[in-house]
Design an enzyme around this catalytic site. Structure first.
Site, mmCIF file in Angstrom:
data_model
loop_
_atom_site.group_PDB
_atom_site.id
_atom_site.type_symbol
_atom_site.label_atom_id
_atom_site.label_comp_id
_atom_site.label_asym_id
_atom_site.label_seq_id
_atom_site.Cartn_x
_atom_site.Cartn_y
_atom_site.Cartn_z
ATOM 1 N N LYS A 166 0.833 -1.220 0.000
ATOM 2 C CA LYS A 166 0.000 0.000 0.000
ATOM 3 C C LYS A 166 0.861 1.261 0.000
ATOM 4 O O LYS A 166 0.523 2.242 -0.650
ATOM 5 C CB LYS A 166 -0.903 0.035 1.246
ATOM 6 C CG LYS A 166 -1.937 -1.064 1.263
ATOM 7 C CD LYS A 166 -2.762 -1.020 2.532
ATOM 8 C CE LYS A 166 -2.001 -1.336 3.795
ATOM 9 N NZ LYS A 166 -1.502 -2.721 3.930
ATOM 10 N N HIS A 183 5.332 1.102 6.214
ATOM 11 C CA HIS A 183 5.296 1.360 4.780
ATOM 12 C C HIS A 183 6.703 1.619 4.275
ATOM 13 O O HIS A 183 7.400 2.477 4.808
ATOM 14 C CB HIS A 183 4.452 2.610 4.480
ATOM 15 C CG HIS A 183 2.992 2.372 4.662
ATOM 16 N ND1 HIS A 183 2.075 3.383 4.694
ATOM 17 C CD2 HIS A 183 2.302 1.234 4.801
ATOM 18 C CE1 HIS A 183 0.879 2.862 4.865
ATOM 19 N NE2 HIS A 183 0.991 1.567 4.938
#
Ligand code: IMP
Length: 425
Positions: free
Chosen positions: A16, A41
């Site tokens: 993501k 992330h």
């Protein structure tokens, strides 16, 4: 551009961060709406690798980035993240919801003691959300208040007995903890003050003004507290619907819901994983995909693409289109299969089991997939702007098979960690 919600369609770690980084370029605001420092992330750009646990990946595009009300925040870790980002020459434009809840050291201590069964990230996420639900936790607005020290000391009274009974503190240690943590957190509050605002209103005003807002989910649909593989889940809502509750997305305003899936499946922590591989096949896939957790460094469990679970995630999260990542990794392994059905006691079932022990014993039904053609980086880059029909047949057929099964299109294909290693159809 319409507002967009990006959510994981598996058990997290779908990529993501990279996709949000790509999409943020055309967005005005990027909003995180759930989870905390359990998310990790990794974004690669211009030869640099950035690891974010809190800050939305839109930071690299100098966009206004928001930590919404549904997020739980460890101020110490967030300040460290802001400082290390600033040290690389960036200036974060960050807004933090006054209503977001605060993670304290005792939440992490509770998590460290009790999180083992689930294999949590140990970041205090579950205990913070559970004390939020019990209405005994503090919010960002409390630690920035002038009387923050008093508020923190008062709130700690509610957890004193539990922490002492659980042998996490003696009475004396707890008294000392109250003194130190209240002044430490009040100090963080002073640091935070300039960033704190009514973030949902920012989203509302931006939406009315026709700006585009990108909502970035953490974890994945199958880790959702309500609809995931409970109890082996995280403690927030991870579905697209959570963007409305925790991020200020406005019901009724048209919104694009993009799910992210890897070309195969991974999972970190405990819990059912019907298509999990073991032995050499697992090692090969893990190494090919560098499948180690961004937050904890734990080796990820790896397996075949579970289309049956993916279709459930698509349905439950209302995902309208998919971005598929790591197709290049799948090209490096043999025996590609996808799971298209589950059997229990030899009979196919037509539901996604809510019960973890039942899901543990399902027997996946596989369809063999032709080997995915390996391409060089240059060959991949040469496919920029290609339509699906122009892709090598094995890749085109893989995409088509998935689309037919989950009944939504794959609109983005990611073939490497860099921003430009992305094909948008
Ligand atoms: P917690 O969110 O730390 O409470 O962990 C609960 C479960 O969610 C564990 O299985 C974790 O490994 C998993 N989990 C939490 N955050 C992530 C993530 O960002 N990616 C993948 N798994 C996660």
């Amino acid at each position: 551009m319409k507002n967009t919600i990006v959510v994981g369609a598996q058990w997290g770690d779908e990529g993501k961060g990279k996709l949000v980084d790509v999409l943020a370029e055309k967005s005005d605001l990027v909003v995180r709406f759930n989870g905390g420092g359990n998310a990790g992330h990794t974004v690669m750009h211009a030869g640099e690798t950035y690891k974010f646990h809190y800050m939305p990946s839109g930071m690299l595009h100098k966009k206004t980035c928001i930590l919404g009300t549904g997020v739980v925040i460890n101020p110490k870790d967030l300040i460290a993240e802001i400082e290390s980002f600033t040290a690389t020459g960036h200036e974060p434009d960050l807004k933090i919801s006054a209503r977001a809840h605060v993670i304290f050291p005792h939440h992490q201590m509770i998590d460290a003691k009790g999180g083992g069964k689930i294999g949590t990230t140990g970041r205090g996420i579950g205990p913070t959300y559970s004390q939020k639900a019990s209405r005994i936790n503090l919010r960002i607005l409390d630690i920035i208040a002038d009387d923050a020290v008093a508020r923190i000391k008062e709130a700690l009274k509610d957890v004193r007995e539990m922490l002492i009974a659980d042998a996490l503190f003696s009475a004396d240690e707890f008294a000392a903890y109250c003194e130190s943590v209240s002044s430490e957190y009040a100090e963080y509050g002073k640091n935070f003050k300039p960033f704190v605002t009514d973030t949902e209103d920012l989203v509302r005003v931006a939406t009315i003004a026709g700006k585009s807002v990108l909502f970035e989910g953490a974890q994945g649909t199958l880790l959702d507290l309500n609809y995931g593989t409970y109890p082996f889940v995280t403690s927030s809502a991870t579905l697209a619907a959570a963007a409305f509750v925790g991020g200020g997305a406005i019901p009724g305003v048209p919104i694009r819901i993009l799910g992210i899936t890897k070309a195969y499946t991974t999972r970190v922590g405990e819990g059912p994983f019907p298509t999990e591989l073991d032995g050499d096949a697992a090692v090969n896939l893990r190494e090919a995909g560098h499948e180690y957790g961004a937050t904890t460094g734990r080796p990820r469990r790896v397996g075949h693409l579970d289309l049956y679970a993916l279709r459930y995630a698509v349905r439950i999260s209302g995902i309208q289109e998919l971005a598929m990542t790591k197709i290049d990794t799948l090209a490096q392994v043999d025996n590609v299969k996808v799971c298209t059905a589950y059997k229990i006691d030899g009979k196919r079932i037509d539901y996604f089991p809510a019960d973890a022990p039942t899901l543990e014993k399902v027997e996946p039904v596989y369809t063999d997939i032709e080997p995915i053609q390996a391409l060089t980086k240059e060959e991949w880059i040469g496919l920029q702007g290609a339509s699906k029909d122009q892709l090598p047949p094995s890749i085109k057929n893989y995409i088509k098979f998935i689309e037919d099964f989950v009944e939504i299109p794959i609109t983005i294909l990611s073939h490497g960690p860099e921003r430009n290693e992305t094909i948008v159809f």
